[in-house]
Design a protein around this motif. Structure first.
Motif: not given
Length: 106
Positions: A61-64, A71-74, A87-91
Motif C-alpha cells: 500500500h505504502r509503495v504502490a 511493476s510488481w511481481v508477487v 488480499l492484494f486485489d488492488t495491486l
C-alpha cells in the motif's frame, strides 16, 4: 538499466530470490525496512509473501501509492496464491508460485 527491489520477511528467502533474479545491484530487505522509503523509484518490486501478510500489505500500500509506474511481481507458496490474490486485489501484479522459475522471473 532497470532497478529491482526484492522484499521478503525471511532473510533466506530474500537471498534465494536475489540469486534467482540474477541482479546483484538490487535493493533487498524486509517489508518494514525504511531504506525503501528513501530509495529511488524502482522499475520492479519483487514481493515475497509469508506469514500473516500484514507487513506485506502495508508495504504494498505504502509503495504502490508513491511509485505508480512500478511493476510488481508477487511470489507466494502455491497453496496460498488464491488467498493472496484476494488480499492484494488492488495491486496490479504478475503472480508466481514459490520458488519461481529463474527464466520466467528474469
Amino acid at each position: 538499466m532497470s532497478s529491482l527491489w526484492i522484499v521478503h520477511r525471511d532473510p533466506g528467502r530474500r537471498a534465494a530470490l536475489a540469486r534467482v533474479a540474477g541482479d546483484a545491484s538490487c535493493l533487498v530487505g524486509p517489508p518494514g525496512d525504511r531504506g525503501f522509503d528513501s530509495a529511488s523509484s524502482p522499475d520492479v518490486v519483487l514481493l515475497g509473501l509469508s506469514g500473516d501478510l500484514e507487513a506485506e500489505l502495508e508495504f504494498a500500500h505504502r509503495v504502490a501509492s508513491r511509485h505508480a509506474r512500478t511493476s510488481w511481481v508477487v511470489v507466494a507458496e502455491a497453496p496460498d496464491l488464491a488467498e493472496a490474490r484476494r488480499l492484494f486485489d488492488t495491486l496490479p501484479a504478475e503472480w508466481m508460485s514459490y520458488p519461481p522459475a529463474p527464466d520466467r522471473l528474469r
